[in-house]
Design a protein around this motif. Structure first.
Motif, short mmCIF file in Angstrom:
data_model
loop_
_atom_site.label_atom_id
_atom_site.label_comp_id
_atom_site.label_asym_id
_atom_site.label_seq_id
_atom_site.Cartn_x
_atom_site.Cartn_y
_atom_site.Cartn_z
N PHE A 244 96.97 41.26 108.96
CA PHE A 244 96.90 42.05 107.73
C PHE A 244 97.69 41.34 106.64
N THR A 245 97.58 41.86 105.42
CA THR A 245 98.25 41.27 104.26
C THR A 245 99.39 42.17 103.82
N VAL A 246 100.52 41.56 103.47
CA VAL A 246 101.70 42.28 103.03
C VAL A 246 101.96 41.93 101.56
N VAL A 247 102.05 42.94 100.70
CA VAL A 247 102.30 42.75 99.28
C VAL A 247 103.62 43.44 98.93
N THR A 248 104.54 42.73 98.31
CA THR A 248 105.82 43.31 97.90
C THR A 248 106.02 43.08 96.42
N TYR B 16 100.00 47.26 101.72
CA TYR B 16 99.35 46.49 102.77
C TYR B 16 97.86 46.43 102.47
N VAL B 17 97.20 45.38 102.92
CA VAL B 17 95.75 45.28 102.83
C VAL B 17 95.25 44.87 104.21
N GLN B 18 94.34 45.67 104.76
CA GLN B 18 93.76 45.35 106.07
C GLN B 18 92.30 45.78 106.07
N ASN B 19 91.44 44.86 106.50
CA ASN B 19 90.00 45.12 106.53
C ASN B 19 89.48 45.58 105.16
N GLY B 20 90.04 45.00 104.09
CA GLY B 20 89.60 45.29 102.75
C GLY B 20 90.16 46.56 102.15
N VAL C 284 93.34 48.84 100.79
CA VAL C 284 94.72 48.81 100.32
C VAL C 284 95.45 50.05 100.84
N ILE C 285 96.58 49.83 101.49
CA ILE C 285 97.34 50.91 102.13
C ILE C 285 98.72 50.95 101.51
N GLY C 286 99.08 52.05 100.90
CA GLY C 286 100.40 52.20 100.31
C GLY C 286 101.44 52.54 101.35
N GLN C 287 102.69 52.20 101.07
CA GLN C 287 103.78 52.60 101.94
C GLN C 287 103.84 54.14 101.97
N PRO C 288 104.03 54.76 103.13
CA PRO C 288 104.07 56.21 103.18
C PRO C 288 105.36 56.77 102.59
#
Length: 448
Positions: free
Chosen positions: A293-297, A317-321, A323-327
């Protein structure tokens, strides 16, 4: 909490940070690209990485006699720190054969155990390979791909920034410098560094009680540290660690090297599991650590420019296209989904921790370190001090009441991260870092 990484025995010697240049093994830096992005597109540069001198063979300048073996200094070559620096040479490294470090130019693979060597720590060099590449991430985002699918309890694949000297501390007593990985420091003020500022840390050296290849000297190497990524497949944390002094500062006693000393050793961490969200990160979870996965900070300033003060650290985070925000925190009394001064104050209060983050300058101090320039560190290690339970354990401290907020860090049972167990059962554990990018917000990643 990023603890000091130990050196390992391999070949003819234990790793040591020496000052002269040896010529018995050719030094060839593995390539690793760095991409700079803007709103109009991205440009890739070819950089390289260098192995920390603490892992290298160190021998006499006149031959191949070891300066340090096991937990012991050679008293003839090293009767005192200054003489030792003159008598000892740090040699080149066989990156793949001895250390399990390989690269295809864009992705760096780092294996925990290769032969008798355990762990490694590497730094990104500038395009010419003579100095460390310095990063200022204010009003920018830093992005990379990572694969932690084989990292078990007790192993840490860590990518972070350290305010090391750009040239590795090159001086009259340190001829090796950045091309040989000298000058390391971090917020834990590690005392297992064998040469600091051109002098051996040998006077008063005490062998480690648990690690047969390490020990500690009277000096520690302190500096600002930004832990972008400390993780295995169970847990992850992002943690700034500010210090009260700029650059590499030497500590010489338990007070200045300790928890209330030069640096904030605890930091202000954001670990989703510790903050009550147990379904966010791990195999099969929202961020599925069984695949890459991809980690964006993102480093957000108070005035929206690189000249401003750091006020917030945000993670995506970005995984399988996707975008997932930190909870957001699920702990009563702690709000937010990013690191801010208010978040840190609330976290320290609710968890019952001393707010050393605030007393060491907090986010403003961390941002000031980036303005001066920080070195990128890529590593893998296991933990002889606390068995990594501060990152992934069911309880840390291990005797703490697990019903209290902040105690649970992950799902790893007490003792699962013991180095002997990890090295025996999971020596082939490998972390992969790649596709490293820097740029304005929103320019370094894509979603489908």
């Amino acid at each position: 909490m990023h603890t000091a990484i130990r050196a390992a025995v391999f070949g003819l010697s234990a790793g040591a940070l020496a000052q002269q240049i040896g010529t018995l093994t050719k030094e060839t830096h593995p390539p690793l690209s760095l991409t700079h992005c803007t709103a109009s597109g991205c440009t890739k540069e070819q950089h390289s990485v260098v192995l920390d001198a603490n892992w290298r063979w160190v021998h006499s300048t006149s031959g191949s006699n070891n300066c340090y073996s096991g937990q012991t200094w050679d008293t003839t070559l090293c009767p005192d720190g200054a003489t030792c620096a003159k008598n000892c040479a740090v040699d080149g490294a066989d990156y793949s054969g001895t250390y399990g470090v390989t690269s295809d130019g864009d992705t760096l693979s780092v294996t925990l155990k290769t032969g008798s060597n355990v762990g490694s720590r590497l730094y990104m060099l500038g395009v010419k390979g003579q100095n460390y590449e310095l990063f200022d991430l204010l009003n920018q985002e830093f992005t990379f791909d990572v694969d932690v699918s084989t990292l078990p309890c007790g192993v840490n694949g860590a990518l972070y920034f350290s305010e090391m000297p750009r040239d590795g501390g090159l001086s009259a007593t340190n001829k090796a410098g950045a091309p040989y990985g000298t000058g390391y420091c971090d917020s834990q003020c590690p005392k297992d560094i064998k040469f600091i500022n051109g002098k051996a840390n040998s006077d008063g050296w005490v062998p480690s009680s648990g690690d047969k290849n390490s020990g500690a000297g009277p000096m520690g190497a302190c500096c600002n540290e930004m832990d972008i990524w400390e993780a295995n497949k169970i847990s992850t944390a992002v943690t700034p660690h500010p210090c009260t002094k700029n650059g590499l500062a030497v500590c010489t006693d338990d007070t200045t090297c300790g928890a209330a000393g030069i640096c904030d050793r605890a930091g202000c961490d954001f670990n989703a599991y510790r903050l009550g969200n147990t379904s966010f990160y791990g195999p099969g979870k929202t961020v599925d650590t069984s695949s890459k996965f991809t980690v964006v900070t993102q480093f957000i300033t108070d005035d929206g420019t690189a000249a401003g003060n750091l006020k917030e650290i945000r993670r995506l985070y970005v995984q399988n296209g996707k975008v997932i925000g930190q909870p957001k925190s699920d702990i009563t009394g702690i709000s937010g989904d990013s690191i801010t001064e208010d978040f840190c104050k609330a976290q320290k209060s609710v968890f019952g921790d001393t707010n050393t983050f605030d007393t060491h300058g907090g986010l403003k101090t961390m941002g000031a370190a980036f303005k001066r320039g920080m070195t990128l560190v890529l590593s893998i290690w296991d933990d002889y001090t606390a068995e990594m339970e501060w990152l992934d354990g069911v309880a840390y401290p291990t005797t703490a009441d697990t019903s209290k907020p902040g105690v649970a860090r992950g799902t790893c049972a007490t003792g699962n991260g013991a180095p002997a167990t990890v090295e025996s059962n999971s020596g082939s554990a490998t972390v992969k870092y790649g596709n490293i990018k820097v740029g304005p917000f929103g320019t370094t990643y894509k979603s489908s």
